[in-house]
Design a protein around this motif. Structure first.
Motif, short mmCIF file in Angstrom:
data_model
loop_
_atom_site.label_atom_id
_atom_site.label_comp_id
_atom_site.label_asym_id
_atom_site.label_seq_id
_atom_site.Cartn_x
_atom_site.Cartn_y
_atom_site.Cartn_z
N GLN A 149 -3.61 5.30 4.32
CA GLN A 149 -3.43 4.25 5.32
C GLN A 149 -2.16 3.48 5.00
O GLN A 149 -1.77 3.36 3.85
CB GLN A 149 -4.62 3.28 5.32
CG GLN A 149 -5.94 3.93 5.60
CD GLN A 149 -7.08 2.95 5.39
OE1 GLN A 149 -6.89 1.85 4.89
NE2 GLN A 149 -8.27 3.36 5.75
N SER A 150 -1.55 2.95 6.04
CA SER A 150 -0.37 2.14 5.79
C SER A 150 -0.81 0.71 5.51
O SER A 150 -1.81 0.23 6.02
CB SER A 150 0.56 2.17 7.00
OG SER A 150 -0.10 1.65 8.12
N PRO A 151 -0.06 -0.01 4.66
CA PRO A 151 -0.40 -1.41 4.39
C PRO A 151 -0.21 -2.24 5.64
O PRO A 151 0.55 -1.87 6.54
CB PRO A 151 0.58 -1.83 3.29
CG PRO A 151 1.63 -0.79 3.26
CD PRO A 151 1.09 0.44 3.92
N ARG A 186 -5.32 -3.75 -3.55
CA ARG A 186 -5.78 -3.35 -2.22
C ARG A 186 -4.74 -2.50 -1.52
O ARG A 186 -5.06 -1.47 -0.92
CB ARG A 186 -6.10 -4.59 -1.38
CG ARG A 186 -6.67 -4.25 -0.01
CD ARG A 186 -6.82 -5.47 0.87
NE ARG A 186 -5.51 -6.03 1.14
CZ ARG A 186 -5.21 -7.32 1.06
NH1 ARG A 186 -6.12 -8.20 0.72
NH2 ARG A 186 -4.00 -7.75 1.33
N ASP A 187 -3.48 -2.89 -1.61
CA ASP A 187 -2.41 -2.11 -0.99
C ASP A 187 -2.29 -0.73 -1.63
O ASP A 187 -2.04 0.26 -0.95
CB ASP A 187 -1.08 -2.85 -1.08
CG ASP A 187 -1.03 -4.08 -0.19
OD1 ASP A 187 -1.92 -4.23 0.67
OD2 ASP A 187 -0.11 -4.89 -0.37
N THR A 188 -2.47 -0.67 -2.95
CA THR A 188 -2.42 0.61 -3.65
C THR A 188 -3.56 1.51 -3.21
O THR A 188 -3.37 2.71 -2.99
CB THR A 188 -2.48 0.39 -5.18
OG1 THR A 188 -1.40 -0.46 -5.56
CG2 THR A 188 -2.39 1.70 -5.93
N ASP A 189 -4.76 0.94 -3.08
CA ASP A 189 -5.92 1.72 -2.62
C ASP A 189 -5.69 2.26 -1.21
O ASP A 189 -6.04 3.39 -0.90
CB ASP A 189 -7.20 0.88 -2.65
CG ASP A 189 -7.67 0.61 -4.07
OD1 ASP A 189 -7.21 1.32 -5.00
OD2 ASP A 189 -8.48 -0.31 -4.25
N ARG A 190 -5.10 1.44 -0.36
CA ARG A 190 -4.83 1.88 1.02
C ARG A 190 -3.81 3.00 1.05
O ARG A 190 -3.94 3.95 1.81
CB ARG A 190 -4.33 0.72 1.86
CG ARG A 190 -5.42 -0.21 2.28
CD ARG A 190 -4.90 -1.24 3.24
NE ARG A 190 -5.99 -2.11 3.65
CZ ARG A 190 -5.83 -3.33 4.09
NH1 ARG A 190 -4.61 -3.84 4.21
NH2 ARG A 190 -6.86 -4.06 4.44
N SER A 191 -2.79 2.89 0.23
CA SER A 191 -1.76 3.93 0.24
C SER A 191 -2.30 5.24 -0.33
O SER A 191 -1.93 6.32 0.12
CB SER A 191 -0.52 3.49 -0.54
OG SER A 191 -0.81 3.34 -1.90
N ARG A 192 -3.22 5.15 -1.27
CA ARG A 192 -3.85 6.36 -1.80
C ARG A 192 -4.77 7.00 -0.78
O ARG A 192 -4.95 8.21 -0.77
CB ARG A 192 -4.65 6.04 -3.06
CG ARG A 192 -3.79 5.79 -4.25
CD ARG A 192 -4.61 5.54 -5.48
NE ARG A 192 -3.73 5.24 -6.60
CZ ARG A 192 -4.13 4.71 -7.71
NH1 ARG A 192 -5.41 4.43 -7.89
NH2 ARG A 192 -3.27 4.47 -8.68
N ALA A 193 -5.35 6.19 0.07
CA ALA A 193 -6.25 6.72 1.12
C ALA A 193 -5.48 7.21 2.33
O ALA A 193 -6.06 7.69 3.28
CB ALA A 193 -7.25 5.64 1.53
#
Length: 96
Positions: free
Chosen positions: A88-90, A79-86
């Motif tokens: 967004q900050s974790p 989930r954190d990886t998906d957010r960083s790719r999008a």
């Protein structure tokens, strides 16, 4: 991802049930039913994490093999990886 979420929840829930049963009633039927569910959920978590998109992120695959909570740890990492790719900050952590 859906399979991984379900298996991670089953793995964690069964890990709570097994020691609770051991410390309270120690019913053999509960151990007989929940033990294989826990083992199967663990194997599904590991098998579902390896081909998952983003599993190559540092540590996602390694986290999945931690017994009991590996599925939850891998889900969090993915989930954190998906957010960083999008972009967004974790979410902020409390530092505890």
């Amino acid at each position: 991802m859906r399979t991984l979420r379900i298996a991670a929840a089953a793995e964690a829930a069964s890990l709570l049930i097994l020691p609770a049963n051991l410390l309270t009633t120690h019913t053999a039927a509960v151990s007989t039913l929940v033990g294989p569910i826990h083992g199967t959920a663990y194997l599904v978590v590991v098998a579902a994490t390896w081909p998952a998109p983003g599993a190559a992120a540092p540590g996602a695959r390694r986290r999945s093999v931690v017994p009991g909570v590996g599925g939850l740890l891998a889900l969090r990492r993915l989930r954190d990886t998906d957010r960083s790719r999008a972009g967004q900050s974790p979410p902020a952590t409390t530092g505890l």
